[in-house]
Design an enzyme around this catalytic site. Structure first.
Site, short mmCIF file in Angstrom:
data_model
loop_
_atom_site.label_atom_id
_atom_site.label_comp_id
_atom_site.label_asym_id
_atom_site.label_seq_id
_atom_site.Cartn_x
_atom_site.Cartn_y
_atom_site.Cartn_z
CB VAL A 115 -0.99 0.01 1.20
CG1 VAL A 115 -1.79 1.30 1.24
CG2 VAL A 115 -1.93 -1.20 1.12
CB VAL B 160 9.80 4.18 8.24
CG1 VAL B 160 10.45 3.18 9.20
CG2 VAL B 160 10.03 5.61 8.71
CB VAL C 54 -13.95 0.72 6.73
CG1 VAL C 54 -15.19 -0.14 6.50
CG2 VAL C 54 -13.72 0.91 8.22
CB ILE D 186 -15.86 1.44 -0.77
CG1 ILE D 186 -15.74 0.17 -1.62
CG2 ILE D 186 -17.28 2.01 -0.82
CD1 ILE D 186 -16.61 -0.97 -1.11
N GLY E 79 -2.95 -15.72 -3.01
CA GLY E 79 -2.54 -14.59 -2.18
C GLY E 79 -3.72 -13.84 -1.57
CD GLU F 48 -2.02 -12.57 5.02
OE1 GLU F 48 -0.84 -12.94 5.14
OE2 GLU F 48 -2.37 -11.61 4.32
CG ASP G 91 -10.25 -7.94 7.70
OD1 ASP G 91 -9.31 -7.13 7.80
OD2 ASP G 91 -11.10 -7.88 6.79
CE LYS H 246 -11.49 -4.55 6.43
NZ LYS H 246 -11.51 -5.60 5.39
N GLY I 143 -6.24 -4.53 -2.00
CA GLY I 143 -5.36 -4.26 -3.14
C GLY I 143 -4.60 -2.97 -2.91
#
Lengths: 420, 420
Positions: free
Chosen positions: B12, B41, B125, B129, B180, B183, B194, B198, B295
């Site tokens: 990201v 970093v 979240v 979107i 992918g 995990e 997860d 959110k 993504g």
């Protein structure tokens, strides 16, 4: 305290006044200050509207009122509305409008006139869907590749009915007029002009393109017949009136017309009076926004969101959106045990006489009522019972599951999935 | 000029740096100033990333750099990220984060720490979107009645595959890991955690509810089998992992679990890795937001939108979102004549020998190639030809339509509908 004047107290204006009153708790918490409607302008003072705000038939009563911070323009039309909004901005008042025709013709002049005075117009496109917000702020990192939208609920209602019920165009137009979805003169909707106004507003935000309705391709749905619908179905298409903006190199194409679109596309799945807009950004890919494109309360939801934005902008918006807790209306977390749902259960049992009777008895003792049951054979003289229930309470289901699990004729831990 | 430091330059973070560079034209036009990444970093300085920004493995190089205005936190995890973000806020730097776990545990402390310093988290979240934006600003006039969302793309991909291809749970989990999407330890996704993180963030914005993951009902999809899918199909349901927030009087229920949901619901139609969130407001009714939930580029699109928001907030956002024209990249309106599309045509012709040959010849002279053709009888020895074309240019279609209309064996004005 923020004071609002509403110019044009019709269906949407009445909803704006009602929402600011009925939802004052959450609105003042989010805005960080109270927001009240001080007065409204109507054409006919004699008509009863059930509102406790001052009404006048003179627009100057609002434009010249120094106490009014925000003018909400809901009078419609182009030329007169432009003069009124101009006058409001010149006297330093913020403006919120739902007037798409005004913006289709004058949005760049209005942007210049507004300068640093807030001017908002979320309700002008797709009613209650915050599409301006999404496009202007949420997708601002992207070059917008395309916008494709169902921006007129009347046309989408008519196309849906023609597709699902085989009704002829003229019959469904008549029905839409009787239901109040279409006007006596339906040209503005079915001719594509309403959608075109909205498309032009979105195109400015996505591309900075200053085009007028007469510059772009605008066609309606009035030529669509059952033959076309039959063809579309045969080849896996839906028929929709779409507004389309598409970037092609340094050019942008803008057009409104009836379309055949593959039934698998999300936008093809939007039926009835609902609106939906698909936006493709070069980085984000496709996003889609769906909701009610018309109606007093839905449109007013967007108008009031803009009023709250303006009220907030004096101070920075706190991260989670509330400037202070809601007074006298604190929400608490419901215990997970008390959640109500319908449930689906899969229970692996011995396939022998008496099992079903014992099982259903257990359901009964836990006050859980069965809606449907399927039995499927599994290995070793066992069967899977697939059961859906009526509404039940989480703690009752959990207690029953424990009891079921302990039974000698139940062979695996029962599986439960909640039904929405 | 705004200078950004990225803490955690992985997938990201690399996308954030690339977008700020590749889309600098539109971004600086929207923000009203240039935005550059000064440094980043990373853990491993030896790894090649193809970026032209200064990299360091010491977080203090960013936290102590007075030139940096905005810290983008993409390091993940809870405790260490909290310390880093706290430190950034204490030195007056704005913060943008995509870290849902951090927010699931510490969002209210962070709001207090931030005070008037911008702190944004759109990417936390549903990836690309702009749901935080919609809920916090676009729907602010409403009491939120419910939120129901597909907030985990991995689970949705697995449920879609199980439904459409009859694949068993274990096989599809293995495939998702190979692709992918999941995990090596998939518990965080398939166990619902997860999605729960959110949901808790959205619940704060909708309701002001401060709950932690351990306070709410969290279940995953790991118990779903083909028996369940078969039952769901039989009764018209889809199987989805949903995050659900529901207001019930003064209580709010929060839960994440697998659900059966009627196939007609918009949210049931969202397949594959896509996310979608339905929000019901008391005034607006149902709105729905759909797009990629993960993504690098999609998530970075949301991060950069937040950076632009912060850059803009020094000055008020102009009404149409551009603070100045895009330099050297002015978009123009494409001529409607030059629009390319596939077309559907309905032509009413005499049902006699030779007509079809003449007609197809005319198509050929206008460079329009036919994809499919159906012939249906109509009244009076006539037939309706229903034709779809390959890609063609608007002006060619229009010219051909005129020629067709003038023919003696064509009996009504031909009807054309564009195919998307």
């Amino acid at each position: 305290m923020i004071k609002v004047g509403i110019i044009g107290v019709g269906t949407v204006g009445t909803s704006v006044a009602n929402i600011l009153k009925e939802n004052a708790d959450v609105i003042s918490a989010r805005a960080g200050r109270d927001i009240v409607v001080k007065s409204g302008v109507v054409k006919n003072l004699a008509k009863e509207r059930g509102l406790d705000i001052t009404l006048t038939d003179n627009v100057d009563d609002i434009l010249n009122d120094n106490e009014i911070d925000i003018v909400v323009e809901l009078m419609g039309g182009v030329d007169e509305a432009f003069e009124v909004v101009k006058c409001a901005l010149e006297s330093g008042k913020a403006v919120v409008t739902a007037n798409k025709a005004l913006l289709a013709y004058h949005r760049y002049e209005l942007q210049d006139l507004a300068g640093n005075i807030p001017f908002e117009f979320e309700a002008s496109v797709a009613g209650g869907i915050p599409i301006i917000n999404a496009l202007r702020d949420g997708l601002s990192a992207n070059h917008i590749e395309s916008i494709m939208g169902i921006m007129n609920g009347t046309c989408n209602y008519m196309m849906t009915k023609m597709t699902n019920e085989g009704v002829a165009y003229d019959a469904i137009l008549k029905e839409s007029q009787e239901l109040g979805y279409a006007e006596a003169d339906p040209t503005f909707d079915v001719g594509g002009f309403d959608a075109a106004h909205k498309l032009l507003i979105l195109a400015s935000i996505a591309y900075g393109i200053d085009a007028k309705p007469e510059d772009i391709l605008i066609e309606g749905i009035d030529k669509v017949t059952q033959d076309d619908i039959a063809f579309a179905k045969e080849f896996g298409y839906a028929v929709k009136l779409l507004g389309i903006a598409k970037k092609d190199g340094n050019e942008v194409e803008l057009r409104v017309h009836a379309c055949l679109i593959k039934q698998e596309e999300m936008i093809a799945k939007i039926d009835g009076v609902m609106n939906g807009i698909s936006v493709v950004g070069d980085k984000v890919g496709e996003t889609l926004y769906y909701g009610p494109g018309a109606g007093g309360d839905a449109t007013a939801s967007a108008v009031v969101a803009n009023i709250i934005d303006i009220a907030r902008s004096g101070k920075s918006t706190p991260m989670l959106g509330f400037n202070r807790p809601m007074e006298g209306n604190t929400l608490t977390l419901k215990s997970a045990d008390m959640i109500e749902s319908k449930y689906y259960l899969r229970i692996n049992v011995s396939d022998r006489a008496g099992v079903l009777a014992k099982l259903t008895k257990i359901f009964e003792t836990h006050s859980i009522s069965i809606e449907t049951m399927l039995q499927r054979p599994s290995e070793d003289a066992r069967a899977n019972l697939l059961i859906s229930t009526h509404l039940a309470v989480e703690k009752d289901i959990q207690a029953m599951m424990k009891e079921l699990e302990a039974l000698d004729f139940v062979h695996a831990k029962p599986v439960m999935i909640r039904i929405v």
